[in-house]
Design a protein around this motif. Structure first.
Motif: not given
Length: 279
Positions: A22-32, A34-48
């Protein structure tokens, strides 16, 4: 000429978006944040060819109950990586007969019955924005993003309701029958556990935010209706989650093709006008 700024769409939900194609060119990104960590890693990519970022609200292992989700970190993380929009999916129980299990609903309002959740970025946390934000919540959702979701659903031929008010309960338990009946009297169409504070924070962040709800059950208000169960919710959700995923994917294309982006500036200006600063 149209607006040439870059659209980047955050998708919050997780289930139904685990197809690796579904996602093209996927990369996982850990983000911190000021309010702490999000629920999981962010998965960046493209949809069409539209830039997108996927975040599993409850974590990819669904390890977080509704009140343990760090909603502030989730929204801030998506804003931090450049998202202009957020499209969300949510499982909901129905409080009205005509909103049937398997239907989709484009939420347009909410009633908040949660407590103790962090509902603003403006709270003097180190790194947070200054001031106090008295944000108007009418309309609660971005109308342009809502229209994109509804258009996508109708084009697919899915049974979809254009509006719906969600009563947001604390969870993780389901409602009692008396509570369910009260929620109906208040004018609620749906009940869920995660819409607030997510929608409030997204608006406070100046983002275009809309959510498509998937009806999984009738809660427990109907006569002779058995209490809602996890197995029932999961079965209906699994059977119909592809509908919600299809609608999100198609709405991404609609929003990505838009050249009139003044509404994004309007969201930012609304937030600025709602902030009170001490001298």
């Amino acid at each position: 000429m149209g607006d040439v700024r870059k659209i980047k769409i955050g998708i919050i939900g997780g289930s139904g978006f685990d197809d690796p194609t579904l996602f093209e060119n996927q990369i996982e990104k850990e983000v911190v944040t000021p309010f702490g960590r999000p629920s999981d890693v962010l998965i960046e990519g493209q949809i069409k060819r539209v830039q997108c970022v996927l975040l599993a609200r409850h974590g990819r292992k669904h390890q977080l109950q509704p009140s343990d989700v760090n909603y502030r970190a989730n929204i801030w993380a998506l804003k931090q990586v450049g998202c202009t929009h957020i499209l969300a999916t949510t499982a909901t129980g129905s409080l009205v007969e005509e909103y049937r299990p398997g239907d989709l609903v484009i939420l347009d309002d909410f009633i908040d019955r949660t407590w103790g959740r962090k509902c603003t970025f403006y709270d003097n946390t180190e790194g947070s924005p200054r001031g106090v934000c008295h944000l108007p919540m009418r309309p609660a959702y971005c109308e342009r993003a809502r229209a994109a979701l509804y258009s996508a659903a109708k084009s697919r031929g899915y049974s979809c309701h254009e509006t719906g008010t969600a009563v947001v309960i604390q969870g993780p338990r389901f409602s009692s029958r008396a509570e369910s009946l009260v929620h109906r009297q208040w004018g609620g169409h749906l009940v869920n556990m995660t819409t607030v504070p997510e929608v409030v924070l997204a608006k406070e962040a100046g983002l275009s935010y809309a959510a498509v709800a998937l009806v999984t059950d009738y809660d427990c208000w109907r006569e002779n209706e058995k209490s809602v169960s996890v197995s029932e919710v999961l079965a209906t959700f699994s059977k119909n989650v592809k509908k919600a995923a299809d609608v999100i994917v198609d709405a991404v294309q609609i929003l990505g093709a838009d050249t009139d982006l003044q509404y994004l500036d309007d969201h930012q200006e609304l937030v600025k006008s709602a902030i009170m600063l001490k001298d």
